[in-house]
Design a protein around this motif. Structure first.
Motif, mmCIF file in Angstrom:
data_model
loop_
_atom_site.group_PDB
_atom_site.id
_atom_site.type_symbol
_atom_site.label_atom_id
_atom_site.label_comp_id
_atom_site.label_asym_id
_atom_site.label_seq_id
_atom_site.Cartn_x
_atom_site.Cartn_y
_atom_site.Cartn_z
ATOM 1 N N SER A 15 0.750 -1.148 -0.197
ATOM 2 C CA SER A 15 0.004 -0.035 -0.020
ATOM 3 C C SER A 15 0.942 1.129 -0.144
ATOM 4 C CB SER A 15 -0.916 -0.100 1.179
ATOM 5 O OG SER A 15 -1.678 -1.142 1.221
ATOM 6 N N PRO A 28 -5.814 2.103 1.415
ATOM 7 C CA PRO A 28 -6.338 0.668 0.739
ATOM 8 C C PRO A 28 -7.684 0.454 1.688
ATOM 9 C CG PRO A 28 -4.364 0.029 1.879
ATOM 10 C CD PRO A 28 -4.441 1.644 1.876
ATOM 11 N N LYS A 30 -9.921 -2.093 3.601
ATOM 12 C CA LYS A 30 -9.579 -2.995 4.548
ATOM 13 C C LYS A 30 -10.574 -4.546 4.263
ATOM 14 C CE LYS A 30 -5.867 -1.864 6.026
ATOM 15 N NZ LYS A 30 -4.846 -2.450 5.433
ATOM 16 N N ASN A 42 -3.697 -3.639 -6.032
ATOM 17 C CA ASN A 42 -3.418 -4.008 -4.885
ATOM 18 C C ASN A 42 -3.943 -5.382 -4.629
ATOM 19 O OD1 ASN A 42 -2.003 -3.838 -2.566
ATOM 20 N ND2 ASN A 42 -2.984 -2.586 -1.630
HETATM 21 MG MG LIG Z 1 -1.728 -2.862 2.267
#
Ligand SMILES: [Mg+2]
Ligand SMILES: Nc1nc2c(ncn2[C@@H]2O[C@H](COP(=O)(O)OP(=O)(O)OP(=O)(O)O)[C@@H](O)[C@H]2O)c(=O)[nH]1
Length: 142
Positions: A15, A28, A30, A42
């Motif tokens: 991240s 990011p 979660k 990601n």
């Molecule tokens: Mg991360």
């Protein structure tokens, strides 16, 4: 710019790397899911932990040109499976993070990544910024 997907274990720096390379305030989600941010993709570290998630990694990589395998230099183990790089028909770049920390062992991290089938590697510190210039260049980023 190329579309770049990041793979790496828990807290390896994925991240933070996206935040720095995209020069944005990336936070990011979660959740246990692939997360898109501009040209960056990601992936959850859990996807590395069990091979039943590999199809999800392959699907997520379909629209990416380049994969970054992120390895924390302070870790004495590696969750990236042997020859994982060969599973993707893509350019794979290894990124070794946390090289600023006293317990970092870059040679060990290089060995882990080579074992994963990675040939091209960059060592960086996301804390000091060391090595990021070369990585940006390799990715064709300004
Ligand atoms: Mg991360
Ligand atoms: N000192 C130092 N800390 C780093 C470096 N890279 C990442 N960190 C720190 O390590 C922690 C984890 O970084 P993240 O970017 O959240 O890692 P991640 O891979 O996204 O982690 P998960 O999403 O939980 O899998 C953060 O506190 C970062 O600031 C580095 O090169 N040096």
């Amino acid at each position: 710019m190329p579309r770049v997907m990041l793979i790496g274990e828990w807290r390896s720096g994925k991240s933070t790397l996206i935040r720095i390379l995209s020069r944005s305030d990336y936070r990011p989600r979660k959740v246990f899911a692939v997360d898109h941010h501009g040209d960056f993709v990601n992936t959850p570290s859990e996807f590395l932990e069990n091979r039943r998630w590999y199809p999800a990694l392959i699907t997520a990589s379909a629209h990416c040109d380049t994969l970054l395998f992120v390895q924390d230099a302070t870790r004495s183990s590696c969750q990236i499976a042997p020859s994982l790089a060969a599973m993707f028909n893509r350019r794979v770049i290894g990124v070794i993070t946390k090289t600023d920390l006293p317990e970092a062992n870059v040679q060990r991290a290089e060995r882990f990544l080579r074992n994963a089938g990675v040939r091209e590697m960059y060592t960086v510190s996301l804390a000091t910024g060391a090595g990021l210039e070369k990585l940006r260049e390799a990715l064709g980023l300004a």
